[in-house]
Design an enzyme around this catalytic site. Sequence first.
Site, PDB file in Angstrom:
ATOM      1  N   GLY A 260       0.817  -1.196   0.000  1.00 36.95           N
ATOM      2  CA  GLY A 260       0.000   0.000   0.000  1.00 36.95           C
ATOM      3  C   GLY A 260       0.851   1.246   0.000  1.00 36.95           C
ATOM      4  CE  LYS A 290      -1.098  -1.391   7.682  1.00 38.10           C
ATOM      5  NZ  LYS A 290      -2.456  -0.878   7.960  1.00 38.10           N
ATOM      6  CG  ASP A 406      -8.539   5.469   3.379  1.00 36.04           C
ATOM      7  OD1 ASP A 406      -9.171   5.923   2.403  1.00 36.04           O
ATOM      8  OD2 ASP A 406      -7.452   4.866   3.258  1.00 36.04           O
TER       9      ASP A 406
END
EC number: 2.7.11.1
Length: 519
Positions: A260, A290, A406
């Site tokens: 991302g 992550k 988001d």
Amino acid sequence: MDLVGVSSPEPGPAAAWGPSKCPWATPQNTVSCSLTEVMSEELAKELQLEEEAAAFPEVVVAEGPFISGENIDTSSDLMLAQMLQMEFDREYDAQLRREEKKFNGDSKVSISFENYRKVHPFEDSDSSEDEVDWQDTRDDPYRPAKPIPTPKKGFIGKGKDITTKHDEVVCGRKNTARMENFAPGFQVGDGIGMDLKLSNHVFNALKQHAYSEERRSARLHEKKEHSTAEKAVDPKTRLLMYKMVNSGMLETITGCISTGKESVVFHAYGGSLEDEKEDGKAIPTECAIKVFKTTLNEFKNRDKYIKDDFRFKDRFSKLNPRKIIRMWAEKEMHNLTRMQKAGIPCPTVVLLKKHILVMSFIGHDQVPAPKLKEVKLSNEEMKDAYYQTLHLMQQLYNECTLVHADLSEYNMLWHAGKVWLIDVSQSVEPTHPHGLEFLFRDCRNVSQFFQKGGVTEALNERELFNAVSGLNISADNEADFLAEIEALEKMNEDHIQKNGRKAASFLKDDGSPPVLSAD
């Protein structure tokens, strides 16, 4: 024949009482020599010569051409002398090397005795196993000629032919020679056979450009080593991941599953912890790692999500940009924990280590769950997904006191017939100065997606906003709706500054503008 001796008259004895005579005036007495004594000496000499001749006979040496002065050859002697001298020089050089090695020892700074050697490198062919052709570079055509140095007095010549050190030609040639001192990667061109002369202005510009390029390359090199890039990790992040595997918390890391703008997600198989029984928390079989990127390219324009959040507001101003990224990971951990307590389908937090967040993996056998954008759902499944999303938004706003900020079809996964929310690092509370604006943007994304997906029951963004927030904002167009939202945010911000309350629940029982509750 009578032998007659020759003698000089002897003076008579001097009287003791007589006057003394001067010794310089006294003549010396002549010793008489008889003929018999002379003859006997000559006879003895002849006898001695005869005895010597009998005892040592004379050796006759034949004359030959090898003793002539014209045929004397000493070249072999000169060669032998040179060879001996070379051997002496090599022994001396070997002794110098031993002394040099003993003097330097294990010191990092060494002193060389090469200037005291006797044997030339070209002649010392035994010093190296590989035969290397030595080339004298004094007359190398590929090496530019050095400019003539200027004496201490500062000029050369006399009268009208005086050339100072500030001469344009001299300075130009010196500047050309100084270009060799630039960094190896700096291209200075090939000036063989050309009399190049650079002015001081051009040389100074080139020098400054070379220094700036060297510093820029050093910064890029450091940035490449100390920052994460797409599908890659920096050495520090790699070391942290290695420690997780080495400690047994993770069994193995298989590879990258998603990338991302702010992070890279890896798949891993979970292991076990030593304090797992004490905490009562088991590591999932499959985990998602992550890793937040440390390049700071995307975070510079996204600081508004964290600097106005009261949970991190006091810490934001005291941190450098690199530590702010760690705060992003911490913020997502807190948001996921709050959502997990409310029962919202989301990844479970396992561990947070600096900018690395270990969570449960949503998927099966290294295959991540598809996004709503990618999955193909039937009309009934799409309708079910819409009502699930509406319920999750209301639950996130009312029970978790959060706004996703988001939310779109890219941050919602479809797994086991349920909608899962991910990527909540930018989620804020409704008391955020732009919290209601973020909520309206989420409502617009959700409404447009499900309306395009064929869900006729999908509300528009204004209706969905009122349904989620519980506010009754009546406006005919979007501009007026946004104006009322901004007015509400302004009132809430003034209320926070006046009362100092940090609660995040809006009062919706009356029609008045939302304020912060006392509890």
